[in-house]
Design a protein around this motif. Sequence first.
Motif, short mmCIF file in Angstrom:
data_model
loop_
_atom_site.label_atom_id
_atom_site.label_comp_id
_atom_site.label_asym_id
_atom_site.label_seq_id
_atom_site.Cartn_x
_atom_site.Cartn_y
_atom_site.Cartn_z
N ILE A 54 0.83 -1.21 0.00
CA ILE A 54 0.00 0.00 0.00
C ILE A 54 0.87 1.25 0.00
CG2 ILE A 54 -1.77 1.30 1.26
CD1 ILE A 54 -2.61 -1.35 2.57
N LYS A 55 0.54 2.18 -0.89
CA LYS A 55 1.19 3.50 -0.88
C LYS A 55 0.10 4.56 -0.94
CE LYS A 55 3.30 5.15 -4.60
NZ LYS A 55 4.35 5.43 -5.62
N LEU A 56 0.14 5.48 0.02
CA LEU A 56 -0.79 6.61 0.04
C LEU A 56 -0.05 7.84 -0.44
CD1 LEU A 56 -3.54 7.89 0.82
CD2 LEU A 56 -2.58 8.27 3.10
N THR A 57 -0.57 8.46 -1.48
CA THR A 57 0.06 9.66 -2.05
C THR A 57 -0.84 10.86 -1.80
OG1 THR A 57 1.09 8.33 -3.80
CG2 THR A 57 0.99 10.71 -4.14
N TYR A 58 -0.26 11.87 -1.17
CA TYR A 58 -1.00 13.11 -0.91
C TYR A 58 0.03 14.22 -0.71
CZ TYR A 58 -4.80 16.10 0.76
OH TYR A 58 -5.72 17.11 0.89
N PHE A 59 -0.46 15.43 -0.58
CA PHE A 59 0.43 16.54 -0.30
C PHE A 59 0.99 16.42 1.12
CE2 PHE A 59 -2.86 18.24 -3.24
CZ PHE A 59 -2.04 18.43 -4.34
N ASP A 60 2.00 17.21 1.42
CA ASP A 60 2.62 17.16 2.75
C ASP A 60 1.82 18.01 3.73
OD1 ASP A 60 4.34 16.51 4.76
OD2 ASP A 60 5.90 17.94 4.18
N ILE A 61 0.53 17.69 3.81
CA ILE A 61 -0.40 18.34 4.73
C ILE A 61 -1.33 17.25 5.26
CG2 ILE A 61 -0.33 20.60 3.59
CD1 ILE A 61 -2.96 19.87 2.19
N GLU A 62 -2.22 17.61 6.18
CA GLU A 62 -3.17 16.63 6.68
C GLU A 62 -4.33 16.47 5.69
OE1 GLU A 62 -4.12 17.11 10.85
OE2 GLU A 62 -2.05 17.68 11.33
N GLY A 63 -5.23 17.43 5.63
CA GLY A 63 -6.26 17.46 4.60
C GLY A 63 -7.01 16.16 4.41
N ARG A 64 -7.37 15.88 3.16
CA ARG A 64 -8.18 14.71 2.83
C ARG A 64 -7.42 13.39 3.00
NH1 ARG A 64 -13.03 15.64 0.39
NH2 ARG A 64 -13.46 17.77 -0.32
N GLY A 65 -6.11 13.47 3.05
CA GLY A 65 -5.34 12.25 3.21
C GLY A 65 -5.26 11.76 4.64
N GLU A 66 -5.50 12.67 5.60
CA GLU A 66 -5.26 12.32 7.01
C GLU A 66 -6.18 11.24 7.55
OE1 GLU A 66 -2.76 12.66 10.33
OE2 GLU A 66 -2.61 13.26 8.22
N PRO A 67 -7.48 11.25 7.25
CA PRO A 67 -8.31 10.16 7.78
C PRO A 67 -7.82 8.78 7.31
CG PRO A 67 -9.70 11.94 7.00
CD PRO A 67 -8.30 12.26 6.55
N ILE A 68 -7.33 8.71 6.09
CA ILE A 68 -6.83 7.44 5.55
C ILE A 68 -5.55 7.04 6.27
CG2 ILE A 68 -6.17 6.21 3.46
CD1 ILE A 68 -7.72 8.58 1.98
N ASP B 151 -14.40 7.71 13.36
CA ASP B 151 -13.57 8.47 14.29
C ASP B 151 -12.33 9.01 13.57
OD1 ASP B 151 -14.96 8.00 16.96
OD2 ASP B 151 -14.68 5.95 16.26
N CYS B 152 -11.76 8.24 12.67
CA CYS B 152 -10.61 8.72 11.90
C CYS B 152 -10.98 9.98 11.13
CB CYS B 152 -10.12 7.64 10.93
SG CYS B 152 -9.48 6.15 11.71
N GLN B 153 -12.15 9.95 10.52
CA GLN B 153 -12.61 11.10 9.75
C GLN B 153 -12.93 12.29 10.65
OE1 GLN B 153 -16.07 10.32 7.36
NE2 GLN B 153 -15.74 12.10 6.05
N GLU C 10 -11.66 16.49 24.52
CA GLU C 10 -11.28 15.28 25.26
C GLU C 10 -11.33 14.06 24.36
OE1 GLU C 10 -13.86 14.95 28.61
OE2 GLU C 10 -13.35 16.94 29.42
N TYR C 11 -12.33 14.02 23.51
CA TYR C 11 -12.48 12.90 22.57
C TYR C 11 -11.28 12.81 21.61
CZ TYR C 11 -14.18 11.16 18.00
OH TYR C 11 -14.31 10.54 16.77
N VAL C 12 -10.91 13.94 21.02
CA VAL C 12 -9.77 13.95 20.09
C VAL C 12 -8.48 13.60 20.82
CG1 VAL C 12 -8.37 15.39 18.56
CG2 VAL C 12 -10.86 15.58 18.51
#
Length: 229
Positions: free
Chosen positions: A6-20, A175-177, A207-209
């Motif tokens: 598996i390779k996840l490709t995204y920008f060097d930010i959190e954004g839409r890639g972070e939940p994954i 929760d990831c999202q 507290e949840y986060v």
Amino acid sequence: MTTPSIKLTYFDIEGRGEPIRLALKLAQLPFEDERIKFPEWQELKPKTPYGQLPLLTVDGKMKSQSDAMIRWVGSIDPANALYPAEKLYEIEEAMGVINDLSASWGPSMYMGMRPENYGYPVGFAKTPEGIEKISSMRKQWIETQLPKFLTHLSDMIEQNGGTWLCSGEKPTIADCQAVATLRSFTRGHIDHVDSECINKSNPKLVEYVEKFCSLPEIKGSYTNGIGSS
């Protein structure tokens, strides 16, 4: 089942890639976290299925659409905790609320990036009038709309045992999202958004986060915003 490459490709930010990223970490699935620079995107874009990031490459095959990606990761979780069939409705309902939040916030966010999409000229965001307009939109949304969505999420947590959105025992892809979305308002990188806005409106969600980000698989991932080390 053999663990895929598996390779996840995204920008060097959190954004839409972070939940994954979060889902992959919780599932303890080895993956390459490829973070590209914005100039690199122009070369990569025409090679992607739909001209969008994030991109998931599984055993050499490209996959697109972030919602499909996180569900797929949940479906191959060896522990079957991220996307269990018995919690399918609750997970999808929670993700729907989070998507509603993001859709509602979108115009306030993207007015500062692509004002031409909202009937304003290119470059409007950098004018005094544009800056005032963006400030007004974002502050008003934070004051009037964000609390509503935060209440929906905190109510879900309370109804499901007080720890996670859909399960009393382990976090799911919802929760990831949610964590990635909530953190985005607290990292101090969005103009005219008070990084304490969630704490001021709904401390229970802070507290949840923080609980999520203290999980062994996630701890130490962040240096700013709620849930940072």
